[in-house]
Design a protein around this motif. Structure first.
Motif, PDB file in Angstrom:
ATOM      1  N   ASP A 309       0.842  -1.205   0.000  1.00 49.88           N
ATOM      2  CA  ASP A 309       0.000   0.000   0.000  1.00 49.88           C
ATOM      3  C   ASP A 309       0.870   1.246   0.000  1.00 49.88           C
ATOM      4  N   TYR A 310       1.931   1.186   0.811  1.00 55.71           N
ATOM      5  CA  TYR A 310       2.819   2.339   0.926  1.00 55.71           C
ATOM      6  C   TYR A 310       3.456   2.654  -0.426  1.00 55.71           C
ATOM      7  N   ALA A 311       3.913   1.576  -1.107  1.00 54.51           N
ATOM      8  CA  ALA A 311       4.556   1.754  -2.419  1.00 54.51           C
ATOM      9  C   ALA A 311       3.599   2.443  -3.391  1.00 54.51           C
ATOM     10  N   ALA A 312       2.333   2.015  -3.360  1.00 55.48           N
ATOM     11  CA  ALA A 312       1.332   2.603  -4.261  1.00 55.48           C
ATOM     12  C   ALA A 312       1.099   4.074  -3.912  1.00 55.48           C
ATOM     13  N   ASP A 313       1.097   4.379  -2.591  1.00 59.13           N
ATOM     14  CA  ASP A 313       0.893   5.769  -2.159  1.00 59.13           C
ATOM     15  C   ASP A 313       2.021   6.681  -2.636  1.00 59.13           C
ATOM     16  N   VAL A 314       3.258   6.195  -2.533  1.00 60.38           N
ATOM     17  CA  VAL A 314       4.401   7.006  -2.968  1.00 60.38           C
ATOM     18  C   VAL A 314       4.297   7.275  -4.462  1.00 60.38           C
ATOM     19  N   LYS A 315       3.975   6.229  -5.191  1.00 57.76           N
ATOM     20  CA  LYS A 315       3.855   6.352  -6.651  1.00 57.76           C
ATOM     21  C   LYS A 315       2.768   7.379  -7.006  1.00 57.76           C
ATOM     22  N   ALA A 316       1.634   7.289  -6.310  1.00 60.96           N
ATOM     23  CA  ALA A 316       0.516   8.179  -6.625  1.00 60.96           C
ATOM     24  C   ALA A 316       0.806   9.616  -6.205  1.00 60.96           C
ATOM     25  N   THR A 317       1.478   9.790  -5.067  1.00 62.15           N
ATOM     26  CA  THR A 317       1.693  11.138  -4.543  1.00 62.15           C
ATOM     27  C   THR A 317       2.869  11.836  -5.213  1.00 62.15           C
ATOM     28  N   PHE A 318       3.973  11.095  -5.404  1.00 52.04           N
ATOM     29  CA  PHE A 318       5.202  11.753  -5.869  1.00 52.04           C
ATOM     30  C   PHE A 318       5.603  11.343  -7.285  1.00 52.04           C
ATOM     31  N   GLY A 319       4.897  10.386  -7.866  1.00 53.68           N
ATOM     32  CA  GLY A 319       5.139  10.046  -9.264  1.00 53.68           C
ATOM     33  C   GLY A 319       6.421   9.283  -9.531  1.00 53.68           C
ATOM     34  N   HIS A 320       6.995   8.669  -8.499  1.00 52.51           N
ATOM     35  CA  HIS A 320       8.173   7.838  -8.765  1.00 52.51           C
ATOM     36  C   HIS A 320       8.077   6.542  -7.978  1.00 52.51           C
ATOM     37  N   ALA A 321       8.889   5.566  -8.379  1.00 49.77           N
ATOM     38  CA  ALA A 321       8.890   4.278  -7.682  1.00 49.77           C
ATOM     39  C   ALA A 321       9.320   4.510  -6.237  1.00 49.77           C
ATOM     40  N   PRO A 322       8.774   3.732  -5.289  1.00 46.44           N
ATOM     41  CA  PRO A 322       9.112   3.977  -3.882  1.00 46.44           C
ATOM     42  C   PRO A 322      10.590   3.715  -3.622  1.00 46.44           C
ATOM     43  N   ASP A 323      11.167   4.552  -2.810  1.00 44.02           N
ATOM     44  CA  ASP A 323      12.572   4.458  -2.457  1.00 44.02           C
ATOM     45  C   ASP A 323      12.578   4.156  -0.959  1.00 44.02           C
ATOM     46  N   TYR A 324      13.568   3.384  -0.476  1.00 42.35           N
ATOM     47  CA  TYR A 324      13.519   3.092   0.957  1.00 42.35           C
ATOM     48  C   TYR A 324      13.742   4.338   1.796  1.00 42.35           C
ATOM     49  N   HIS A 325      14.341   5.383   1.187  1.00 36.91           N
ATOM     50  CA  HIS A 325      14.513   6.633   1.938  1.00 36.91           C
ATOM     51  C   HIS A 325      13.167   7.247   2.313  1.00 36.91           C
ATOM     52  N   ASP A 326      12.194   7.150   1.400  1.00 37.12           N
ATOM     53  CA  ASP A 326      10.842   7.610   1.719  1.00 37.12           C
ATOM     54  C   ASP A 326      10.312   6.837   2.917  1.00 37.12           C
ATOM     55  N   ALA A 327      10.448   5.492   2.794  1.00 34.73           N
ATOM     56  CA  ALA A 327       9.829   4.606   3.781  1.00 34.73           C
ATOM     57  C   ALA A 327      10.403   4.810   5.169  1.00 34.73           C
ATOM     58  N   GLU A 328      11.739   4.940   5.258  1.00 38.62           N
ATOM     59  CA  GLU A 328      12.311   5.063   6.600  1.00 38.62           C
ATOM     60  C   GLU A 328      11.910   6.399   7.244  1.00 38.62           C
ATOM     61  N   ALA A 329      11.745   7.434   6.406  1.00 40.74           N
ATOM     62  CA  ALA A 329      11.310   8.722   6.945  1.00 40.74           C
ATOM     63  C   ALA A 329       9.874   8.623   7.450  1.00 40.74           C
ATOM     64  N   SER A 330       9.003   8.009   6.631  1.00 41.34           N
ATOM     65  CA  SER A 330       7.610   7.841   7.062  1.00 41.34           C
ATOM     66  C   SER A 330       7.538   7.006   8.332  1.00 41.34           C
ATOM     67  N   ALA A 331       8.401   5.979   8.408  1.00 39.24           N
ATOM     68  CA  ALA A 331       8.388   5.101   9.579  1.00 39.24           C
ATOM     69  C   ALA A 331       8.802   5.854  10.833  1.00 39.24           C
ATOM     70  N   ALA A 332       9.778   6.762  10.702  1.00 42.21           N
ATOM     71  CA  ALA A 332      10.221   7.542  11.857  1.00 42.21           C
ATOM     72  C   ALA A 332       9.078   8.417  12.357  1.00 42.21           C
ATOM     73  N   CYS A 333       8.398   9.046  11.401  1.00 47.84           N
ATOM     74  CA  CYS A 333       7.265   9.914  11.741  1.00 47.84           C
ATOM     75  C   CYS A 333       6.139   9.089  12.367  1.00 47.84           C
ATOM     76  N   LEU A 334       5.959   7.884  11.817  1.00 47.20           N
ATOM     77  CA  LEU A 334       4.930   6.982  12.355  1.00 47.20           C
ATOM     78  C   LEU A 334       5.252   6.604  13.803  1.00 47.20           C
ATOM     79  N   ALA A 335       6.519   6.276  14.054  1.00 48.88           N
ATOM     80  CA  ALA A 335       6.918   5.873  15.409  1.00 48.88           C
ATOM     81  C   ALA A 335       6.647   7.002  16.395  1.00 48.88           C
ATOM     82  N   LEU A 336       6.969   8.241  15.980  1.00 51.23           N
ATOM     83  CA  LEU A 336       6.754   9.393  16.856  1.00 51.23           C
ATOM     84  C   LEU A 336       5.254   9.582  17.115  1.00 51.23           C
ATOM     85  N   THR A 337       4.457   9.446  16.042  1.00 51.46           N
ATOM     86  CA  THR A 337       3.004   9.583  16.164  1.00 51.46           C
ATOM     87  C   THR A 337       2.438   8.544  17.129  1.00 51.46           C
ATOM     88  N   LEU A 338       2.835   7.282  16.923  1.00 51.01           N
ATOM     89  CA  LEU A 338       2.315   6.201  17.768  1.00 51.01           C
ATOM     90  C   LEU A 338       2.735   6.401  19.220  1.00 51.01           C
TER      91      LEU A 338
END
Lengths: 410, 294
Positions: A309-338
């Motif tokens: 799902d995350y990969a599809a979201d990155v593609k839809a929002t930013f127009g490029h294939a998901p990069d792990y740099h995106d994911a680790e940043a989102s995960a950090a923000c997620l951890a802080l949120t949780l």
């Protein structure tokens, strides 16, 4: 020859750098420790300078997290939902500036932080975060050194640096025929050196003979000398602890110098980046790399769903294939949120305690921190460039396809 | 022995490329006493021109190189004619500030236009190599080396044999006297800067073909040009070639026989050593240190 010229060049550059770094000022208080209004988080990012590419991807990751969380009404703090508001500042890829920005955020009353890109920046920031009593979730600083100083307020969602090449060694050890000898080429920055040490330890554990350990200056685009040195030792595999430019140089120049290991090449973080295959064309084929995250990573959470799902979201929002740099940043923000939700408060001490006991599955894999603040509970994935695409080949549980071995076709 | 021969060959080829990067920087410094801190940005811009032409039209980078040279020549001419010329008589600090600002502008402009992603121009032949004995001769680097040497020789011939070339040298030696002889100094300066930028653009195309680049690499190439120009010496067209080859060889041999992380320190140690023994650089002329600016 006027000997004053080099001095002047330096003086000019220094003066300008100082002006650029010092032009922030104390603004109005936007406390993230308060109990109402939007939940403000500070993020210093490398939006210009040598880390601009990764800095931009990190920003995307934070932005996507903000929009996902706010789409669900915001962060649930106690009984109220508070919108997430991430404030960005450019640290120009300079650790000193990154650390100063942490102070600036603190002056504005912002106590919750998301880290800049890379180990050097994060290490500089962590010291300031500790002093100011802020809390920071680290998205891209994997060097174990950051976590050996007894800091209590920095938490990294990503696997430690030692895993980067160790995971490639493990994948190669599972291959048939497994390499008997291996040479390590490495950039000389702290992160890459830690990666190499981890890889060497793992190779020895798996019974491989380490026949070469060569270092070159980080950012080199000429690694011919190091390749020349290991050429005579005929390693079965060559593993580079590199960034993209050095990784590209190793493959290009190995081709030029006809350095062909009988097994193949592994190059930590370079091959997962789409630019790697684009720059190298056919030569990128079958090179192994390690990744913090791939679209087949196991696990899911309420905000992002699964890795797919995350990969599809990155593609839809930013127009490029998901990069792990995106994911680790989102995960950090997620951890802080949780953690804020778990603590029921945005007070830094409570968030810190919530982070230290956080234990949750996510699209990024398992997020849980050891006593030092490292996430050692998530395995790294090994990818291989096949037909120009990075596909997951190890561990078995997440593999999309079989690993091509020997990768060099020798 | 094979390893030594390989290191020597690779060092020479790399040195040729370094020379091409620095030759324009050295020319501008020698003729106008302007240290162009935007030189590295010109190099990278040249790489982007060749890359874009290759990506969009499939143009071979060795042809794209000529387009890059043309684009950069125009840019260089305009920048000098309408910008740097305004302050060329001012203290050197002002030209340093101006070119530093120009560099920031160009680098950030490229960041916005092309993103900070790493690029490389992929060709079917540039990474191939010929085996000569036990030594591999990389084709792309050999071609780049050939271009570098040819361009330096052409530049020497241009400066020594054509009227325009001689007016460039004359203006460099004594601007006042050159003016009295009817040379339009502002035009000559702009021409010099344009040629330097064009050479930087060509070097950039070569870099893109044998390696990779992104906007942030600009600063590194400026520094490299600085070292090579000082090492080779000003006031001699062969200065950059000699400086480039020396740095190429030192880095290659150093990398082969010493820990690989020492190469940069070694290159600077050689620079310091040369400056102690020959303060005007390896083939530079002492005259340039004491010239009169009018």
């Amino acid at each position: 020859m006027k000997t004053t010229k080099p001095v002047l060049v330096l003086a000019t550059a220094t003066a300008l750098a100082l002006t650029a770094a010092g032009c922030g000022s104390k603004g109005a208080s936007q406390s993230s420790g308060s109990d109402s209004g939007p939940l403000t988080i500070g993020a210093s990012l490398s939006l210009t300078g040598e880390l601009a590419r990764e800095g931009q991807l990190t920003k995307e990751g934070y932005q996507l997290c903000q929009s996902k969380v706010n789409a669900k009404g915001g962060v649930k703090v106690g009984d109220t939902k508070r919108k997430l508001s991430i404030k960005y500042q450019d640290d120009t890829s300079e650790p000193d500036t990154a650390a100063q920005l942490v102070d600036q955020f603190n002056d504005k009353g912002i106590k919750l932080m998301l880290a800049s890109y890379g180990s050097t920046n994060t290490e500089a920031q962590a010291a300031v975060v500790e002093r100011n009593g802020q809390v920071m979730v680290d998205s891209a600083g994997a060097d174990d050194k950051i976590f050996q100083k007894g800091y209590q307020r920095t938490f990294a969602v990503l696997s430690p640096a030692t895993e980067y090449s160790a995971s490639i060694v493990d994948a190669m050890a599972d291959a048939d025929p497994a390499p008997k000898t291996v040479a390590f080429l490495s950039a000389d920055d702290g992160f890459s050196k830690t990666v190499t040490k981890g890889g060497i330890a793992e190779a020895k554990k798996k019974g491989m003979k380490v026949v070469g350990e060569e270092y070159f200056p980080a950012g080199s685009t000429d690694v011919s000398s190091s390749l020349n040195k290991v050429k005579g030792k005929n390693p079965d595999a060559i593993i580079g602890s590199v960034h993209l430019e050095e990784g590209v140089a190793i493959v290009k120049q190995a081709h030029e110098l006809h350095v062909v290991p009988s097994g193949g090449f592994g190059e930590t973080v370079a091959p997962p980046t789409p630019d790697f295959a684009k720059t190298l064309g056919d030569q990128a084929e079958n090179v192994l790399g390690s990744s913090q995250w791939t679209p087949t990573t196991q696990g899911h959470d309420t905000y992002f769903g699964t890795a797919k799902d995350y990969a599809a979201d990155v593609k839809a929002t930013f127009g490029h294939a998901p990069d792990y740099h995106d994911a680790e940043a989102s995960a950090a923000c997620l951890a802080l949120t949780l953690a804020v939700e778990k603590a029921g408060s945005a007070k830094p001490d409570k968030v810190r305690d919530a982070l230290s006991s956080l234990d949750t599955p996510s699209f990024f894999g398992h997020i849980k921190f050891n006593s030092k603040g490292q996430n050692v509970y998530k395995p790294m994935s090994v990818i291989q460039v096949q037909n120009g695409e990075a596909v997951t080949v190890w561990p078995q549980s997440a593999a999309e396809t079989k690993m091509v071995w020997p990768g060099t076709g020798a | 022995m094979t390893a030594f021969a390989q290191a020597t060959l690779y060092g020479l080829l790399q040195g040729g490329l370094l020379a091409l990067i620095a030759v324009g920087f050295s020319l501008v410094w020698g003729v106008m006493n302007v240290i162009n801190l935007a030189h590295g940005a010109f190099v990278i811009l040249g790489a982007y021109v060749a890359w874009k032409l290759n990506a969009a039209l499939g143009l071979d980078p060795f042809l794209g190189m000529l387009a890059a040279a043309a684009v950069l020549f125009v840019l260089g001419y305009v920048v000098q004619r309408y910008l740097v010329n305004l302050v060329v008589n001012a203290p050197i600090f002002i030209t340093l500030l101006l070119t530093f600002g120009l560099s920031l502008l160009l680098v950030q402009g490229m960041n916005i236009l092309f993103t900070a992603n790493y690029r490389g121009i992929h060709t079917s032949y540039a990474s191939e190599s010929l085996a000569v004995g036990g030594v591999r001769v990389p084709l792309g680097r050999l071609l780049a080396f050939g271009v570098a040497v040819a361009v330096t020789l052409l530049l020497v011939a241009f400066v020594k044999r054509t009227r325009t070339g001689m007016s460039i040298m004359a203006t460099g030696m004594d601007r006042g006297a050159a003016r009295l002889m009817g040379i339009r100094a502002h035009h000559v300066y702009a021409l010099t800067f344009g040629i330097a930028a064009a050479l930087a653009g060509m070097a950039g195309s070569m870099i893109g073909t044998v390696g990779s680049f992104n906007p942030a690499a600009a600063g590194g190439y400026t520094l490299l040009s600085f070292v090579i120009a000082v090492l080779g010496g000003l006031g001699n067209m062969y200065g950059a070639l000699v400086g480039g080859l020396v740095i190429g060889l030192v880095e290659s041999w150093g990398g082969q026989y010493l820990p690989g992380t020492w190469v940069s320190a070694l290159a600077f140690a050689v620079l310091v050593l040369v400056l102690i023994v020959r303060p005007s650089g390896l083939v530079g002329r002492a005259f340039y240190a004491s010239r009169v600016e009018v």
